[in-house]
Design a protein around this motif. Sequence first.
Motif, short mmCIF file in Angstrom:
data_model
loop_
_atom_site.label_atom_id
_atom_site.label_comp_id
_atom_site.label_asym_id
_atom_site.label_seq_id
_atom_site.Cartn_x
_atom_site.Cartn_y
_atom_site.Cartn_z
N PRO A 57 0.82 -1.21 0.00
CA PRO A 57 0.00 0.00 0.00
C PRO A 57 0.85 1.26 0.00
O PRO A 57 1.96 1.29 0.54
N PHE A 58 0.32 2.30 -0.63
CA PHE A 58 1.00 3.61 -0.64
C PHE A 58 -0.07 4.69 -0.62
O PHE A 58 -1.25 4.43 -0.88
N THR A 59 0.36 5.91 -0.31
CA THR A 59 -0.55 7.05 -0.28
C THR A 59 -0.12 8.06 -1.35
O THR A 59 0.96 7.98 -1.91
N VAL A 60 -0.99 9.04 -1.58
CA VAL A 60 -0.64 10.13 -2.51
C VAL A 60 0.56 10.90 -1.96
O VAL A 60 1.44 11.32 -2.72
N GLU A 61 0.64 11.04 -0.65
CA GLU A 61 1.78 11.74 -0.06
C GLU A 61 3.08 10.96 -0.28
O GLU A 61 4.14 11.55 -0.51
N ASP A 62 3.00 9.63 -0.25
CA ASP A 62 4.19 8.82 -0.56
C ASP A 62 4.68 9.12 -1.98
O ASP A 62 5.88 9.26 -2.21
N LEU A 63 3.75 9.20 -2.92
CA LEU A 63 4.11 9.50 -4.29
C LEU A 63 4.71 10.90 -4.40
O LEU A 63 5.68 11.13 -5.13
N ALA A 64 4.14 11.86 -3.66
CA ALA A 64 4.65 13.23 -3.70
C ALA A 64 6.08 13.30 -3.17
O ALA A 64 6.93 14.01 -3.72
N ARG A 65 6.35 12.57 -2.10
CA ARG A 65 7.71 12.57 -1.56
C ARG A 65 8.68 11.92 -2.56
O ARG A 65 9.84 12.34 -2.68
N ALA A 66 8.23 10.91 -3.28
CA ALA A 66 9.08 10.29 -4.29
C ALA A 66 9.38 11.27 -5.42
O ALA A 66 10.50 11.31 -5.94
N VAL A 67 8.39 12.08 -5.80
CA VAL A 67 8.61 13.08 -6.85
C VAL A 67 9.60 14.13 -6.38
O VAL A 67 10.49 14.56 -7.12
N LEU A 68 9.49 14.56 -5.13
CA LEU A 68 10.44 15.55 -4.60
C LEU A 68 11.86 14.99 -4.58
O LEU A 68 12.82 15.73 -4.82
N GLU A 69 12.01 13.71 -4.31
CA GLU A 69 13.34 13.10 -4.36
C GLU A 69 13.83 12.96 -5.80
O GLU A 69 15.03 13.10 -6.07
N LEU A 70 12.91 12.72 -6.71
CA LEU A 70 13.27 12.54 -8.12
C LEU A 70 13.72 13.85 -8.76
O LEU A 70 14.63 13.85 -9.60
N ALA A 71 13.11 14.96 -8.38
CA ALA A 71 13.45 16.26 -8.97
C ALA A 71 14.87 16.65 -8.59
O ALA A 71 15.19 16.76 -7.40
N ASP A 72 15.71 16.85 -9.59
CA ASP A 72 17.12 17.13 -9.33
C ASP A 72 17.44 18.63 -9.34
O ASP A 72 18.60 19.02 -9.41
N GLU A 73 16.41 19.48 -9.31
CA GLU A 73 16.59 20.93 -9.18
C GLU A 73 15.99 21.36 -7.84
O GLU A 73 14.98 20.81 -7.39
N GLU A 74 16.62 22.37 -7.23
CA GLU A 74 16.11 22.86 -5.96
C GLU A 74 14.72 23.48 -6.12
O GLU A 74 13.84 23.34 -5.28
N ARG A 75 14.50 24.17 -7.25
CA ARG A 75 13.20 24.77 -7.55
C ARG A 75 12.75 24.27 -8.92
O ARG A 75 13.55 24.20 -9.86
N PHE A 76 11.48 23.93 -9.03
CA PHE A 76 10.98 23.39 -10.29
C PHE A 76 9.48 23.64 -10.40
O PHE A 76 8.80 23.94 -9.41
N ALA A 77 8.99 23.53 -11.63
CA ALA A 77 7.55 23.60 -11.89
C ALA A 77 6.99 22.18 -11.90
O ALA A 77 7.71 21.22 -12.20
N ALA A 78 5.72 22.03 -11.57
CA ALA A 78 5.12 20.70 -11.50
C ALA A 78 3.69 20.76 -12.02
O ALA A 78 3.05 21.81 -12.02
N GLY A 79 3.22 19.62 -12.46
CA GLY A 79 1.84 19.54 -12.92
C GLY A 79 1.42 18.09 -13.06
O GLY A 79 2.21 17.17 -12.85
N GLY A 80 0.17 17.91 -13.45
CA GLY A 80 -0.32 16.55 -13.61
C GLY A 80 -1.77 16.55 -14.03
O GLY A 80 -2.45 17.57 -14.05
N VAL A 81 -2.22 15.34 -14.36
CA VAL A 81 -3.61 15.09 -14.67
C VAL A 81 -4.19 14.21 -13.57
O VAL A 81 -3.58 13.19 -13.21
N SER A 82 -5.31 14.59 -13.01
CA SER A 82 -6.05 13.77 -12.05
C SER A 82 -5.16 13.34 -10.88
O SER A 82 -4.70 14.18 -10.12
N LEU A 83 -4.85 12.04 -10.74
CA LEU A 83 -3.98 11.59 -9.65
C LEU A 83 -2.61 12.24 -9.73
O LEU A 83 -2.03 12.64 -8.72
#
Length: 362
Positions: A57-83
């Motif tokens: 099991p995972f949560t949306v917050e788990d996915l968000a933390r994974a995205v923050l780790e994946l982003a290799d810039e200190e500041r970045f733009a983000a977006g998405g569709v639905s989930l």
Amino acid sequence: MRYQVTGPADAPLLVLGPSLGTTTHVWDPQLGELARSWRVLRWDLPGHGGAPAAEGPFTVEDLARAVLELADEERFAAGGVSLGAAVAATAAVLAPERVTDLVLCCTAARFGDPEPWRERAARVRVEGMGGPAGMIAARWFTPDAAAEVIEPVRSRLLDVHPESYALACEALAVFDLRDRLPGITARTLVIAGDRDPATPVECAETLAGGIPGAGLAVVPDAAHLAGVERAAEVSALMNRFLGHGRGLKVRREVLGDAHVDRARAAATGFTADFQDLITRYAWGEIWARPGLDRRTRSCVTLTALVAGGHLEELAMHVRAALRNGLTPDEIKEVLLQAAIYCGVPAANAAFAVAQRVLAEPE
């Protein structure tokens, strides 16, 4: 996470996430234009598009933390569709100092009552993806959508790992960001489809009303995958909102994040096109040219501003000159040169402005 990166290596980072049941391909219609001036990182959900299946099991917050780790810039733009957009919004809540711009397409701060999501998860575990695929695809597009638009997306849905899909459904069942929306500080654009049965316009209005300063755009004749069905309209909205990525990066490097953030936050419907103009051409074209280094460009700009008497702009570019490596003594030499060729009264006013700026705290 499985991900793909497209665009110039020196461009600013834009991180985009898919909806449940789709893959990185959901952004194909927008990728060509965005990747001209952004380094676009598209990621896949667990068990989607060849990404490893979820191990538990995972949560949306788990996915968000994974995205923050994946982003290799200190500041970045983000977006998405639905989930994917829910993940981007959660990342902006968790790290407001990192997410500068946010595009939330066909999404919600809460995806309805939990029970239908749990029922869908149970059905997928029994029937696999083939059972509910028709029902899901019907919510993605309007009845008028062409088969060649629908079929590639629907066929990828059938390849999704059923247990990973079910776990994502359960993550959406408990997701609720409504009380945390005021904590988002990123410039935000919310995009909705006017015929979206999954996340109706009311969901977009809740997001736009809860996120400080957020804008809302409703795409006509579009269902849940508005960016696929109405690609041109969504692309135009995103390009105008995000602006020219390379120009934005240079503008930030020269003028500083604080100044650029203030200028962009203050933009209105009346001034947004002008902000895009100067970002695209002044910063993305002229300041980014290799023929002169930035120190030299600062010297030229200071002289031109003295000649034109543009003292407010002069103060901004004295700060920029310091950021570009000029010393106070070198700035003084530029103003002395301007006194001869632009006139003593103009240089007198310029010296007063520069002295005030140089006396500011670091």
